[in-house]
Write an enzyme that holds these catalytic residues in place. Structure first.
Site, mmCIF file in Angstrom:
data_model
loop_
_atom_site.group_PDB
_atom_site.id
_atom_site.type_symbol
_atom_site.label_atom_id
_atom_site.label_comp_id
_atom_site.label_asym_id
_atom_site.label_seq_id
_atom_site.Cartn_x
_atom_site.Cartn_y
_atom_site.Cartn_z
ATOM 1 N N ASP A 69 0.890 -1.169 0.000
ATOM 2 C CA ASP A 69 0.000 0.000 0.000
ATOM 3 C C ASP A 69 0.923 1.212 0.000
ATOM 4 O O ASP A 69 1.453 1.592 1.040
ATOM 5 C CB ASP A 69 -0.888 0.000 1.251
ATOM 6 C CG ASP A 69 -1.722 1.273 1.361
ATOM 7 O OD1 ASP A 69 -1.701 2.092 0.418
ATOM 8 O OD2 ASP A 69 -2.382 1.453 2.398
ATOM 9 N N TRP A 94 6.771 -4.234 7.024
ATOM 10 C CA TRP A 94 5.701 -5.218 7.130
ATOM 11 C C TRP A 94 5.952 -6.254 6.050
ATOM 12 O O TRP A 94 6.723 -6.007 5.118
ATOM 13 C CB TRP A 94 4.323 -4.566 7.020
ATOM 14 C CG TRP A 94 3.873 -4.125 5.665
ATOM 15 C CD1 TRP A 94 3.031 -4.798 4.821
ATOM 16 C CD2 TRP A 94 4.210 -2.911 4.990
ATOM 17 N NE1 TRP A 94 2.831 -4.067 3.668
ATOM 18 C CE2 TRP A 94 3.543 -2.908 3.742
ATOM 19 C CE3 TRP A 94 5.024 -1.823 5.306
ATOM 20 C CZ2 TRP A 94 3.646 -1.868 2.821
ATOM 21 C CZ3 TRP A 94 5.138 -0.792 4.391
ATOM 22 C CH2 TRP A 94 4.454 -0.817 3.174
ATOM 23 N N ASP A 113 9.102 1.224 3.765
ATOM 24 C CA ASP A 113 8.807 2.596 3.348
ATOM 25 C C ASP A 113 10.131 3.347 3.238
ATOM 26 O O ASP A 113 11.015 3.176 4.085
ATOM 27 C CB ASP A 113 7.893 3.278 4.373
ATOM 28 C CG ASP A 113 6.467 2.755 4.310
ATOM 29 O OD1 ASP A 113 6.116 2.095 3.311
ATOM 30 O OD2 ASP A 113 5.698 3.016 5.259
ATOM 31 N N TRP A 145 5.279 3.917 8.078
ATOM 32 C CA TRP A 145 6.335 3.331 8.907
ATOM 33 C C TRP A 145 7.547 4.242 9.025
ATOM 34 O O TRP A 145 8.496 3.925 9.759
ATOM 35 C CB TRP A 145 6.715 1.944 8.379
ATOM 36 C CG TRP A 145 5.635 0.958 8.665
ATOM 37 C CD1 TRP A 145 4.839 0.327 7.758
ATOM 38 C CD2 TRP A 145 5.183 0.513 9.956
ATOM 39 N NE1 TRP A 145 3.925 -0.478 8.400
ATOM 40 C CE2 TRP A 145 4.120 -0.385 9.746
ATOM 41 C CE3 TRP A 145 5.576 0.792 11.263
ATOM 42 C CZ2 TRP A 145 3.439 -0.999 10.796
ATOM 43 C CZ3 TRP A 145 4.909 0.183 12.315
ATOM 44 C CH2 TRP A 145 3.850 -0.705 12.069
ATOM 45 N N TYR A 155 7.149 10.254 4.423
ATOM 46 C CA TYR A 155 7.066 9.060 3.572
ATOM 47 C C TYR A 155 7.173 9.437 2.100
ATOM 48 O O TYR A 155 6.492 10.343 1.639
ATOM 49 C CB TYR A 155 5.729 8.355 3.822
ATOM 50 C CG TYR A 155 5.412 7.321 2.772
ATOM 51 C CD1 TYR A 155 6.076 6.100 2.757
ATOM 52 C CD2 TYR A 155 4.467 7.571 1.783
ATOM 53 C CE1 TYR A 155 5.808 5.151 1.786
ATOM 54 C CE2 TYR A 155 4.190 6.620 0.803
ATOM 55 C CZ TYR A 155 4.863 5.423 0.807
ATOM 56 O OH TYR A 155 4.605 4.492 -0.162
ATOM 57 N N THR A 158 7.667 3.034 -1.446
ATOM 58 C CA THR A 158 7.886 1.735 -0.774
ATOM 59 C C THR A 158 8.660 0.780 -1.687
ATOM 60 O O THR A 158 8.360 0.684 -2.880
ATOM 61 C CB THR A 158 6.526 1.102 -0.400
ATOM 62 O OG1 THR A 158 5.782 2.040 0.386
ATOM 63 C CG2 THR A 158 6.696 -0.174 0.400
HETATM 64 N N1 ABN Z 1 3.113 2.060 4.439
HETATM 65 C C1 ABN Z 1 2.743 2.897 3.386
HETATM 66 C C2 ABN Z 1 1.962 4.090 3.841
HETATM 67 C C3 ABN Z 1 2.625 5.278 4.068
HETATM 68 C C4 ABN Z 1 1.916 6.396 4.492
HETATM 69 C C5 ABN Z 1 0.555 6.272 4.721
HETATM 70 C C6 ABN Z 1 -0.100 5.058 4.505
HETATM 71 C C7 ABN Z 1 0.613 3.951 4.066
#
Ligand code: ABN
Length: 170
Positions: A69, A94, A113, A145, A155, A158
């Site tokens: 995600d 994860w 991430d 994360w 972030y 990923t």
């Molecule tokens: N783990 C990915 C993510 C980052 C920021 C917000 C939601 C999901």
């Protein structure tokens, strides 16, 4: 005699004074039977380079992304396994179990991430196979994360790294 030796000696003498031979043997037996009953995890480490590959890692359908995600780092100046320049992988990941279409085997994939720049915004991919609730962090993807990285930096995208084979044939 080292400190460690003296400690073990003291501990053994105390045990000999307080516990009977039968009770010690019983405890040891219980421990051995318990350990033997524990199933071995059906995983084995693999060298990522030896895994057969097919598909385009800049598309959400690519096999390793089954539990992702986030934005694909392969579209953001990095690659499927490498964070783009100026970002760093979060120390917390994860995991998902994904079937590799090239060899039909299941692999444990770790998702990291990449943190340090604003959201990449390209190639959002939200597949969520086996995704769990946030109170089960090792399988929860719907969480930033990067909070586990230095100073909660933002972030960006990923990456998806193969950890091991998940099937019994290992
Ligand atoms: N783990 C990915 C993510 C980052 C920021 C917000 C939601 C999901």
């Amino acid at each position: 005699m080292t400190d460690y030796d003296s400690m073990i000696e003291r501990w053994s003498r105390r045990l000999a004074k307080t516990a009977g031979r039968r009770s010690v043997l019983k405890s040891l037996g219980t421990l051995l039977v318990g350990a033997a009953a524990m199933p071995l995890l059906p995983v084995s480490r693999v060298r990522a380079a030896s895994v057969k590959e097919e598909g385009d890692s800049t598309t959400c359908e690519y096999w390793r992304y089954c539990a992702i995600d986030g934005f694909l780092c392969a579209c953001c100046g990095g690659s499927v396994t490498v964070c783009p320049p100026g970002t760093e992988p979060a120390p917390i990941t994860w995991v998902g179990t994904c079937r590799n279409t090239a060899d039909g085997r299941d692999y444990i994939v770790s998702y990291n991430d990449c943190c340090g720049k604003a959201s990449c915004g390209r190639c959002l991919c939200n597949r969520n196979e086996g995704d769990g609730p946030i109170y089960r962090p090792p399988i929860a993807n719907d969480y930033n994360w990067c909070v586990g990285s230095k100073s909660n930096i933002p972030y960006h995208c990923t990456v998806s790294r193969i950890v091991s084979v998940a099937d019994k044939a290992g």
